[in-house]
Design a protein around this motif. Structure first.
Motif, PDB file in Angstrom:
ATOM      1  N   THR A  53      15.626  39.617 -93.325  1.00  0.00           N
ATOM      2  CA  THR A  53      15.157  39.808 -94.660  1.00  0.00           C
ATOM      3  C   THR A  53      15.644  40.978 -95.324  1.00  0.00           C
ATOM      4  N   GLY A  54      16.598  41.681 -94.574  1.00  0.00           N
ATOM      5  CA  GLY A  54      17.575  42.583 -95.529  1.00  0.00           C
ATOM      6  C   GLY A  54      17.185  43.943 -94.641  1.00  0.00           C
ATOM      7  N   MET A  55      18.522  44.574 -94.141  1.00  0.00           N
ATOM      8  CA  MET A  55      18.076  45.956 -93.537  1.00  0.00           C
ATOM      9  C   MET A  55      18.738  47.123 -94.448  1.00  0.00           C
ATOM     10  N   ALA A  56      18.284  48.420 -94.138  1.00  0.00           N
ATOM     11  CA  ALA A  56      18.587  49.359 -94.959  1.00  0.00           C
ATOM     12  C   ALA A  56      18.510  50.497 -94.383  1.00  0.00           C
ATOM     13  N   ASN A  57      19.005  51.608 -94.710  1.00  0.00           N
ATOM     14  CA  ASN A  57      18.807  53.004 -94.143  1.00  0.00           C
ATOM     15  C   ASN A  57      17.405  53.497 -94.820  1.00  0.00           C
ATOM     16  N   LEU A  58      16.955  54.799 -94.209  1.00  0.00           N
ATOM     17  CA  LEU A  58      15.805  55.241 -94.889  1.00  0.00           C
ATOM     18  C   LEU A  58      15.594  56.085 -96.053  1.00  0.00           C
ATOM     19  N   GLY A  60      15.132  55.586 -99.242  1.00  0.00           N
ATOM     20  CA  GLY A  60      15.620  54.823-100.659  1.00  0.00           C
ATOM     21  C   GLY A  60      14.263  54.648-101.605  1.00  0.00           C
ATOM     22  N   THR A  61      14.555  54.207-102.492  1.00  0.00           N
ATOM     23  CA  THR A  61      13.566  53.528-103.629  1.00  0.00           C
ATOM     24  C   THR A  61      13.501  52.090-103.630  1.00  0.00           C
ATOM     25  N   PHE A  62      14.423  51.291-103.022  1.00  0.00           N
ATOM     26  CA  PHE A  62      14.290  49.957-103.116  1.00  0.00           C
ATOM     27  C   PHE A  62      13.535  49.536-101.790  1.00  0.00           C
ATOM     28  N   SER A  63      13.259  47.949-101.974  1.00  0.00           N
ATOM     29  CA  SER A  63      12.272  47.488-101.092  1.00  0.00           C
ATOM     30  C   SER A  63      12.731  47.545 -99.452  1.00  0.00           C
ATOM     31  N   THR A  64      13.972  47.153 -99.302  1.00  0.00           N
ATOM     32  CA  THR A  64      14.311  46.978 -97.998  1.00  0.00           C
ATOM     33  C   THR A  64      14.562  48.541 -97.150  1.00  0.00           C
ATOM     34  N   SER A  65      14.718  49.588 -98.131  1.00  0.00           N
ATOM     35  CA  SER A  65      14.573  50.957 -97.333  1.00  0.00           C
ATOM     36  C   SER A  65      13.108  51.340 -97.160  1.00  0.00           C
ATOM     37  N   ILE A  66      12.425  51.004 -98.429  1.00  0.00           N
ATOM     38  CA  ILE A  66      10.862  51.417 -98.161  1.00  0.00           C
ATOM     39  C   ILE A  66      10.356  50.387 -96.876  1.00  0.00           C
ATOM     40  N   LYS A  67      10.679  49.256 -96.715  1.00  0.00           N
ATOM     41  CA  LYS A  67      10.396  48.478 -95.321  1.00  0.00           C
ATOM     42  C   LYS A  67      10.780  49.282 -94.192  1.00  0.00           C
ATOM     43  N   THR A  68      11.858  49.754 -94.018  1.00  0.00           N
ATOM     44  CA  THR A  68      12.482  50.292 -93.105  1.00  0.00           C
ATOM     45  C   THR A  68      11.631  51.768 -92.856  1.00  0.00           C
ATOM     46  N   ASP A  69      11.225  52.429 -93.583  1.00  0.00           N
ATOM     47  CA  ASP A  69      10.467  53.482 -93.737  1.00  0.00           C
ATOM     48  C   ASP A  69       8.975  53.097 -92.953  1.00  0.00           C
ATOM     49  N   ALA A  70       8.500  51.992 -93.636  1.00  0.00           N
ATOM     50  CA  ALA A  70       7.335  51.743 -92.934  1.00  0.00           C
ATOM     51  C   ALA A  70       7.286  51.065 -91.516  1.00  0.00           C
ATOM     52  N   LEU A  71       8.332  50.504 -91.226  1.00  0.00           N
ATOM     53  CA  LEU A  71       8.782  50.050 -89.815  1.00  0.00           C
ATOM     54  C   LEU A  71       8.704  51.228 -88.938  1.00  0.00           C
ATOM     55  N   LEU A  72       9.307  52.274 -89.282  1.00  0.00           N
ATOM     56  CA  LEU A  72       9.228  53.413 -88.215  1.00  0.00           C
ATOM     57  C   LEU A  72       7.829  53.998 -88.051  1.00  0.00           C
ATOM     58  N   ALA A  73       7.236  54.261 -89.172  1.00  0.00           N
ATOM     59  CA  ALA A  73       5.836  54.748 -89.144  1.00  0.00           C
ATOM     60  C   ALA A  73       5.150  53.440 -88.360  1.00  0.00           C
TER      61      ALA A  73
END
Length: 414
Positions: A53-58, A60-73
């Motif tokens: 569903t898309g990977m990204a680094n931490l 950022g303002t876009f959805s996959t980055s926001i998703k990654t931030d939420a994942l680590l939390a």
């Protein structure tokens, strides 16, 4: 037959590797849990979901980055519930060993010459060598808590000579990855806390088998590894906030300097962190309760009860074979379902090769990085130990196959 209270068939169905034939077109029997368990489907699903569903680094303002931030939390909250520690104290890394060396290097300013570091002979070297390195760098003295060769437990008969006012760091394994011995680490940490020593727990072999409580243990730093409890290759550490904040960790100039991110140098393995969430979900799904910690506690109790049933079956069998030398503490000592043994007149590598080729039993041999134990009990001339370790997907029927295999091996010897 298995206990009817444990849903063994449902559990086995959640591990794809158990239903995948090897090159001999048979299903392997995995008795190598202490070296790493098989991966549960929920872990695989979470990893694939993150990737697909898309990977990204931490950050950022876009959805996959926001998703990654939420994942680590999410992952840190889950680990916090698993270990009973605040999520802000949880950090991830390549593996336990790498994290331990990283922490060791960062503790250097807190120690000086004439300070003392206490480690044990019973431990995996990942909970020894980082602290030996720290001693070498600071001039500190190292003391080993010896193993009682008859009882297969730590010899604590002279505690006052081990932990003194000079002691600044005490590193204890909660459970031996070789003998399964569960050490009374809480008692040792209580003595260490009285002299304000930093207390470190290696929980790598404990977390897969019983509920670990960092707060109750009274330890400052606790390590574990996700691949030992049905997840991906990922190291985990929980560090008490005051100590974590004091650590001088090498970092890139613009990288965060707040906890826990200061220890997580560079980009983390986000897909593995997603998988970790799936592995913890599996344990939680085995229990009931109002909170995740309660469900994890009940899930671990179910796992422990099942594994103890397996343990008793194999223990009684191995103790009945005269040619087997079993390295195991007595019945009153708590142990995980982990067995180290040797067979008279048979090289350990020869035995495990026979088990694999003739019976598709996947069993390890060697010293398993409990290398000090291999010196205390000189065993390497015959290949070290044979080690069997169970996971919740193992069965009594699999143990019966091993019994047949060992008996056939002994018959060939004669």
């Amino acid at each position: 037959m298995q206990s009817s209270d444990f849903p063994i068939e449902d559990i086995r169905a959640k591990f794809p590797a158990l239903n995948f034939k090897n090159k001999e077109q048979v299903f392997p029997i995995y008795f190598d849990g202490p070296g790493g368990t098989q991966m549960v489907q929920g872990c695989i699903d979470r990893m694939l979901e993150y990737i697909e569903t898309g990977m990204a680094n931490l950050h950022g303002t876009f959805s996959t980055s926001i998703k990654t931030d939420a994942l680590l939390a999410e992952a840190k909250e889950a680990v916090g519930d698993l270990l009973n520690c605040p999520a802000e104290e949880v950090a991830f890394g390549q593996n336990m060993t790498s994290l331990a060396f990283q922490v060791s290097h960062s503790l250097k300013p807190l120690l000086k010459e004439a300070d003392e570091i206490v480690v044990t002979q019973l431990d995996h070297r990942a909970n020894v060598d980082p602290w030996l390195h720290l001693a070498k760098e600071t001039g500190a003295t190292v003391k080993f808590i010896p193993v009682d060769k008859q009882k297969l437990i730590l010899d604590l008969s002279h505690p006052d000579s081990l932990i003194t006012q000079k002691t600044k760091l005490v590193a204890i394994g909660l459970s031996s990855n070789l003998t399964g011995t569960v050490t009374n680490a809480k008692k040792i940490f209580e003595a260490a806390n009285k002299v304000n020593a930093i207390t470190i727990a290696d929980a790598v072999h404990a977390v897969p088998h019983f509920l670990v409580d960092k707060q109750d243990l009274g330890c400052d730093i606790l390590f574990c590894s996700a691949y030992k409890f049905f997840g991906p290759h990922l190291g985990i550490v929980g560090i008490k906030k005051a100590i974590f904040e004091a650590l001088k960790i090498p970092k890139l100039q613009p990288a965060p300097n707040e906890i826990p991110y200061k220890l997580e140098t560079g980009t983390q393995n986000h897909e593995a962190i997603a998988g970790l969430c799936g592995a913890i979900d599996f344990i939680e799904g085995l229990g009931t309760g109002d909170t995740r910690r309660q469900r994890l506690k009940a899930g671990m109790e179910a796992i422990e009860t099942h594994e103890q049933e397996l343990m008793h079956s194999l223990e009684q069998f191995l103790e009945s074979i005269p040619e087997v030398k079993l390295y195991r503490a007595s019945s009153e000592i708590k142990k995980t379902p982990t067995f180290a043994f040797r067979i008279d007149g048979i090289h350990s590598r020869e035995a495990t090769k026979f088990f694999a080729e003739k019976f598709n039993l996947y069993i390890g041999d060697g010293h398993f990085y409990a290398a000090t134990m291999a010196e205390v009990f000189p065993v390497m001339e015959t290949g070290g130990w044979i080690r069997i370790g169970f996971a919740p997907y193992n069965t009594l029927e699999e143990i019966e196959i091993f019994k047949k295999a060992l008996q056939e091996l002994l018959q060939r010897k004669t």
